[in-house]
Design a protein around this motif. Structure first.
Motif, PDB file in Angstrom:
ATOM      1  N   GLU A   1       0.836  -1.203   0.000  1.00  0.00           N
ATOM      2  CA  GLU A   1       0.000   0.000   0.000  1.00  0.00           C
ATOM      3  C   GLU A   1       0.876   1.259   0.000  1.00  0.00           C
ATOM      4  O   GLU A   1       0.608   2.214  -0.731  1.00  0.00           O
ATOM      5  N   ILE A   2       1.921   1.241   0.793  1.00  0.00           N
ATOM      6  CA  ILE A   2       2.829   2.384   0.855  1.00  0.00           C
ATOM      7  C   ILE A   2       3.586   2.531  -0.462  1.00  0.00           C
ATOM      8  O   ILE A   2       3.724   3.645  -0.990  1.00  0.00           O
ATOM      9  N   LEU A   3       4.065   1.424  -1.014  1.00  0.00           N
ATOM     10  CA  LEU A   3       4.782   1.480  -2.292  1.00  0.00           C
ATOM     11  C   LEU A   3       3.888   2.006  -3.412  1.00  0.00           C
ATOM     12  O   LEU A   3       4.346   2.770  -4.276  1.00  0.00           O
ATOM     13  N   ILE A   4       2.635   1.623  -3.399  1.00  0.00           N
ATOM     14  CA  ILE A   4       1.698   2.133  -4.406  1.00  0.00           C
ATOM     15  C   ILE A   4       1.544   3.647  -4.254  1.00  0.00           C
ATOM     16  O   ILE A   4       1.539   4.386  -5.246  1.00  0.00           O
ATOM     17  N   ARG A   5       1.436   4.115  -3.022  1.00  0.00           N
ATOM     18  CA  ARG A   5       1.316   5.561  -2.782  1.00  0.00           C
ATOM     19  C   ARG A   5       2.573   6.300  -3.248  1.00  0.00           C
ATOM     20  O   ARG A   5       2.490   7.344  -3.880  1.00  0.00           O
ATOM     21  N   ILE A   6       3.738   5.736  -2.958  1.00  0.00           N
ATOM     22  CA  ILE A   6       5.004   6.349  -3.390  1.00  0.00           C
ATOM     23  C   ILE A   6       5.041   6.435  -4.911  1.00  0.00           C
ATOM     24  O   ILE A   6       5.386   7.473  -5.488  1.00  0.00           O
ATOM     25  N   SER A   7       4.666   5.352  -5.573  1.00  0.00           N
ATOM     26  CA  SER A   7       4.652   5.314  -7.034  1.00  0.00           C
ATOM     27  C   SER A   7       3.678   6.340  -7.604  1.00  0.00           C
ATOM     28  O   SER A   7       3.994   7.048  -8.568  1.00  0.00           O
ATOM     29  N   SER A   8       2.516   6.439  -7.010  1.00  0.00           N
ATOM     30  CA  SER A   8       1.508   7.400  -7.454  1.00  0.00           C
ATOM     31  C   SER A   8       2.028   8.831  -7.323  1.00  0.00           C
ATOM     32  O   SER A   8       1.868   9.648  -8.237  1.00  0.00           O
TER      33      SER A   8
ATOM     34  N   LYS B   1       3.056  11.663 -10.410  1.00  0.00           N
ATOM     35  CA  LYS B   1       2.463  13.005 -10.421  1.00  0.00           C
ATOM     36  C   LYS B   1       3.503  14.094 -10.161  1.00  0.00           C
ATOM     37  O   LYS B   1       3.168  15.279 -10.086  1.00  0.00           O
ATOM     38  N   GLY B   2       4.773  13.679  -9.999  1.00  0.00           N
ATOM     39  CA  GLY B   2       5.839  14.640  -9.743  1.00  0.00           C
ATOM     40  C   GLY B   2       5.809  15.211  -8.338  1.00  0.00           C
ATOM     41  O   GLY B   2       6.396  16.246  -8.064  1.00  0.00           O
ATOM     42  N   ARG B   3       5.134  14.526  -7.438  1.00  0.00           N
ATOM     43  CA  ARG B   3       5.034  14.976  -6.049  1.00  0.00           C
ATOM     44  C   ARG B   3       6.023  14.210  -5.186  1.00  0.00           C
ATOM     45  O   ARG B   3       6.371  13.072  -5.482  1.00  0.00           O
ATOM     46  N   LYS B   4       6.445  14.839  -4.105  1.00  0.00           N
ATOM     47  CA  LYS B   4       7.380  14.198  -3.183  1.00  0.00           C
ATOM     48  C   LYS B   4       6.601  13.472  -2.091  1.00  0.00           C
ATOM     49  O   LYS B   4       5.696  14.025  -1.484  1.00  0.00           O
ATOM     50  N   PHE B   5       6.961  12.225  -1.849  1.00  0.00           N
ATOM     51  CA  PHE B   5       6.354  11.431  -0.788  1.00  0.00           C
ATOM     52  C   PHE B   5       7.202  11.553   0.461  1.00  0.00           C
ATOM     53  O   PHE B   5       8.422  11.477   0.409  1.00  0.00           O
ATOM     54  N   ASP B   6       6.555  11.780   1.594  1.00  0.00           N
ATOM     55  CA  ASP B   6       7.232  11.637   2.876  1.00  0.00           C
ATOM     56  C   ASP B   6       6.292  10.890   3.814  1.00  0.00           C
ATOM     57  O   ASP B   6       5.146  10.604   3.449  1.00  0.00           O
ATOM     58  N   TYR B   7       6.770  10.572   4.974  1.00  0.00           N
ATOM     59  CA  TYR B   7       5.985   9.705   5.856  1.00  0.00           C
ATOM     60  C   TYR B   7       4.605  10.272   6.172  1.00  0.00           C
ATOM     61  O   TYR B   7       3.653   9.528   6.387  1.00  0.00           O
ATOM     62  N   SER B   8       4.466  11.587   6.169  1.00  0.00           N
ATOM     63  CA  SER B   8       3.168  12.181   6.501  1.00  0.00           C
ATOM     64  C   SER B   8       2.198  12.143   5.321  1.00  0.00           C
ATOM     65  O   SER B   8       1.028  12.498   5.468  1.00  0.00           O
ATOM     66  N   SER B   9       2.666  11.686   4.164  1.00  0.00           N
ATOM     67  CA  SER B   9       1.803  11.554   2.992  1.00  0.00           C
ATOM     68  C   SER B   9       0.871  10.349   3.098  1.00  0.00           C
ATOM     69  O   SER B   9      -0.035  10.197   2.293  1.00  0.00           O
TER      70      SER B   9
END
Length: 115
Positions: free
Chosen positions: A28-35, A39-47
């Protein structure tokens, strides 16, 4: 660098992720990171709300005793000061914090615990 399985499990356990459910949670987290990446957005733990909750609970659990000392004792004794310095060193050496950030984190967590 190989993942730290023990650390990941200790974080997951904070929000009740069982051994059997860890794979789904991590995917689930990897899917969110990929998404985010697409979209050119930065993922961090609070995402990721559940990941944020798990990490914060883990930090609070790990730092609870030392934070109580730093926030309740204006002048810590030698033993207390040694524990504070050990936690600060661990935050710097193992988690990449700078000295100022490590101290700020201890103060911040202390303020949350004292609410």
């Amino acid at each position: 660098m190989d993942p730290d399985e023990r650390l990941m499990r200790s974080i997951e356990e904070q929000i009740g992720i069982s051994e059997n459910a860890k794979k789904a949670f991590r995917e689930e987290i990897l899917i969110r990171i990929s998404s985010y990446s697409r979209k050119g957005r930065k993922f961090d733990y609070s995402s990721h709300e559940r990941l944020r909750e798990a990490i914060e609970k883990k930090l609070f659990t790990d730092l609870k005793d030392i934070v109580k000392i730093t926030t309740s004792t204006k002048t810590p004794d030698e033993t207390q000061l040694k524990r504070i310095n050990e936690v600060t060193k661990q935050l710097i050496d193992e988690h990449g914090y700078c000295p100022v950030c490590a101290n700020e984190l201890l103060r911040y967590v202390g303020s949350l615990l004292n609410r």
